[in-house]
Design an enzyme around this catalytic site. Structure first.
Site, PDB file in Angstrom:
ATOM      1  N   ARG A 213      -5.130  27.938 -18.291  1.00 18.41           N
ATOM      2  CA  ARG A 213      -4.140  28.852 -18.877  1.00 18.41           C
ATOM      3  C   ARG A 213      -4.248  29.014 -20.388  1.00 18.41           C
ATOM      4  O   ARG A 213      -4.246  30.138 -20.890  1.00 18.41           O
ATOM      5  CB  ARG A 213      -2.705  28.440 -18.498  1.00 18.41           C
ATOM      6  CG  ARG A 213      -2.365  28.611 -17.037  1.00 18.41           C
ATOM      7  CD  ARG A 213      -2.745  29.959 -16.519  1.00 18.41           C
ATOM      8  NE  ARG A 213      -2.301  30.194 -15.172  1.00 18.41           N
ATOM      9  CZ  ARG A 213      -3.053  30.705 -14.207  1.00 18.41           C
ATOM     10  NH1 ARG A 213      -4.309  31.028 -14.440  1.00 18.41           N
ATOM     11  NH2 ARG A 213      -2.556  30.922 -13.010  1.00 18.41           N
TER      12      ARG A 213
ATOM     13  N   ASP B 127       3.330  28.000 -15.293  1.00 17.92           N
ATOM     14  CA  ASP B 127       2.392  28.833 -16.038  1.00 17.92           C
ATOM     15  C   ASP B 127       3.050  29.657 -17.140  1.00 17.92           C
ATOM     16  O   ASP B 127       2.439  29.914 -18.172  1.00 17.92           O
ATOM     17  CB  ASP B 127       1.628  29.747 -15.071  1.00 17.92           C
ATOM     18  CG  ASP B 127       0.554  28.969 -14.327  1.00 17.92           C
ATOM     19  OD1 ASP B 127       0.126  27.919 -14.846  1.00 17.92           O
ATOM     20  OD2 ASP B 127       0.153  29.396 -13.234  1.00 17.92           O
TER      21      ASP B 127
ATOM     22  N   ASP C 292       0.953  39.692  -8.127  1.00 18.15           N
ATOM     23  CA  ASP C 292       1.883  39.872  -9.247  1.00 18.15           C
ATOM     24  C   ASP C 292       1.306  40.758 -10.342  1.00 18.15           C
ATOM     25  O   ASP C 292       1.955  41.712 -10.780  1.00 18.15           O
ATOM     26  CB  ASP C 292       2.254  38.505  -9.852  1.00 18.15           C
ATOM     27  CG  ASP C 292       3.217  37.731  -8.957  1.00 18.15           C
ATOM     28  OD1 ASP C 292       4.104  38.372  -8.346  1.00 18.15           O
ATOM     29  OD2 ASP C 292       3.089  36.500  -8.870  1.00 18.15           O
TER      30      ASP C 292
ATOM     31  N   SER D 298      -0.006  31.867  -2.241  1.00 19.77           N
ATOM     32  CA  SER D 298      -0.309  32.198  -3.625  1.00 19.77           C
ATOM     33  C   SER D 298      -1.457  31.285  -4.053  1.00 19.77           C
ATOM     34  O   SER D 298      -1.365  30.064  -3.971  1.00 19.77           O
ATOM     35  CB  SER D 298       0.933  31.968  -4.484  1.00 19.77           C
ATOM     36  OG  SER D 298       0.558  31.949  -5.833  1.00 19.77           O
TER      37      SER D 298
HETATM   38  N1  ARG Z   1       1.052  23.534  -9.667  1.00 17.79           N
HETATM   39  C1  ARG Z   1      -0.142  23.803 -10.376  1.00 17.79           C
HETATM   40  C2  ARG Z   1       0.102  23.865 -11.849  1.00 17.79           C
HETATM   41  O1  ARG Z   1       1.192  24.070 -12.256  1.00 17.79           O
HETATM   42  C3  ARG Z   1      -0.883  25.003  -9.856  1.00 17.79           C
HETATM   43  C4  ARG Z   1      -0.193  26.325  -9.887  1.00 17.79           C
HETATM   44  C5  ARG Z   1      -1.121  27.383  -9.419  1.00 17.79           C
HETATM   45  N2  ARG Z   1      -0.522  28.588  -8.962  1.00 17.79           N
HETATM   46  C6  ARG Z   1      -0.717  29.144  -7.753  1.00 17.79           C
HETATM   47  N3  ARG Z   1      -0.230  30.310  -7.576  1.00 17.79           N
HETATM   48  N4  ARG Z   1      -1.329  28.570  -6.782  1.00 17.79           N
HETATM   49  O2  ARG Z   1      -0.781  23.697 -12.647  1.00 17.79           O
END
Ligand code: ARG
Length: 396
Positions: free
Chosen positions: A92, A121, A12, A172
């Site tokens: 994040r 995110d 991305d 991902s």
């Molecule tokens: N579901 C988790 C969260 O919201 C991890 C997301 C991570 N993203 C990924 N592309 N694997 O914190």
């Protein structure tokens, strides 16, 4: 237009870099925050320049991540919905803060991130960025705005003649010291067992050694300070535990998770160090905290985890909760012994100078015994509400 892009080197953010540069002719400054992902930072930088960045920053925030974020998560036994150690959610706000700092330094017109409109995110990034950026600096979310998907990403990159690394095609992935998260592709079928290719930090339990490993962790004021009797730098300690416990097949999580945005998703994680440290920490708390402290702490631990998951790191409630947690953590000192064997981890012993457990008192042969009279008196008063209500309600 000068844009500071939070750049991971993934699908991305690579696509966004290309689009901002080629389509919108923006001056793009990329920022990669190193929170312990195993990417080669030199490669990420080279790739950023190759895709058109005018300047690139790599910020080593590993120490910061451990001390300001992971440590708090350990003290709060932070597991979202009882299972996910919050790796991505914790990183994040730190990444967004660092990116915002560069944006101010560079006097940028906008900050861009690579989050989709279906994920958590975006909430975490937008919220933290807004807290740190001046109001005139825009937040761009090209994946959300242009409805980019992983398939369109790949098409755009190959149309512009860039090759797509194999590892980006299947899942991902988001990785940092605390958690490796794998989602998408075939994992979206929740009934199907994850393929071995999804995992990088952990061996499958079947492949793990036939002899167990023993690890003892010493805590001081709720934080791990020594492993197997040796003082360790916190970043190194986490890396060491990830690799040791992962090699014994421990640390995989398969979770149907409630996202902030109203969707259940199937998430697969690897988090050997996080799961082991939280398990050990929680065990020690059971030894040193009173039952009421424990019950209260479990409630606020969960509230803390929820705030972090929901992207509300900046919410003042988090710091209020941390004050209460810190006050109780003063007694969470001692040693916890762990045994890991073929994907299973168990606590096999613990000890603390603040232990409320007393071997002499609990002993059935020699220990303290309330008298029959004391016991009867206690039970009568203790059961009064239950007995009265059950009699009255039976009569109705
Ligand atoms: N579901 C988790 C969260 O919201 C991890 C997301 C991570 N993203 C990924 N592309 N694997 O914190």
């Amino acid at each position: 237009m000068k844009v500071v892009l939070s750049y991971s080197g993934g699908l991305d953010t690579s696509t966004i870099l290309v689009l901002l540069k080629k389509k919108y002719n923006a001056d793009v400054i990329t920022v990669t925050v190193d929170v312990g992902q195993e990417d080669d930072m030199k490669n990420v930088e080279e790739r950023a320049y190759e895709l058109g960045a005018s300047k690139h920053y790599t910020i080593d925030a590993k120490k910061n991540f451990v001390q300001e974020y992971i440590f708090k998560a350990i003290k709060a036994n932070a597991l979202y919905e009882g299972k996910y150690p919050l790796g991505t959610a914790l990183a994040r706000p730190l990444i967004a803060k660092k990116v915002a700092e560069i944006a101010m330094e560079e006097n940028a017109d906008a900050v861009a991130h690579g989050c989709t409109s279906k994920g958590n995110d975006q909430v975490r990034f937008d919220t933290t960025l807004r807290a740190y950026l001046k109001p005139n600096v825009k937040i761009l979310a090209p994946v959300r705005e242009l409805r980019l998907t992983r398939n369109t990403d790949m098409k755009i990159l190959s149309d512009y003649g860039y090759e797509i690394p194999e590892s980006h095609k299947k899942f991902s992935i988001d990785e940092n010291l605390w958690t490796r998260s794998i989602e998408g592709g075939e994992l979206d079928d929740p009934v199907r067992e994850p393929d071995e290719s999804a995992f990088a930090w952990t061996l499958s339990p079947e492949e793990a050694p036939d002899i167990p490993a023993y690890v003892s962790v010493e805590f001081e004021d709720g934080l791990p300070v020594e492993v197997n009797g040796e003082k360790k730098d916190p970043v190194e300690m986490i890396k060491y535990l990830n690799s040791l416990l992962g090699s014994h097949g421990f640390g995989r999580i398969d979770l149907i998770e409630s996202r902030v945005v109203g969707l259940k998703s199937r998430e697969v994680y690897e988090a050997p160090a996080a799961l082991a440290l939280i398990e050990a920490h929680q065990d020690l708390e059971r030894m040193v905290l009173t039952p009421r402290e424990l019950r209260f702490k479990r409630t606020i631990d969960e509230m803390w985890s929820d705030l972090v998951y929901q992207g509300l790191w900046i919410d003042p409630l988090r710091t209020h909760i941390e004050k209460a947690i810190d006050s109780m953590s003063k007694f969470t000192s001692g040693v916890v012994k762990l045994k890991v064997f073929k994907g299973n981890l168990s606590v096999i012993g613990r000890n603390s100078p603040f232990s409320l457990y007393s071997r002499e008192t609990i002993d059935y042969n020699t220990g303290w015994y309330p008298s029959d009279e004391e016991a009867r008196g206690f039970i009568t008063i203790h059961s009064m509400y239950a007995l009265t209500s059950s009699k009255i309600r039976k009569a109705l």
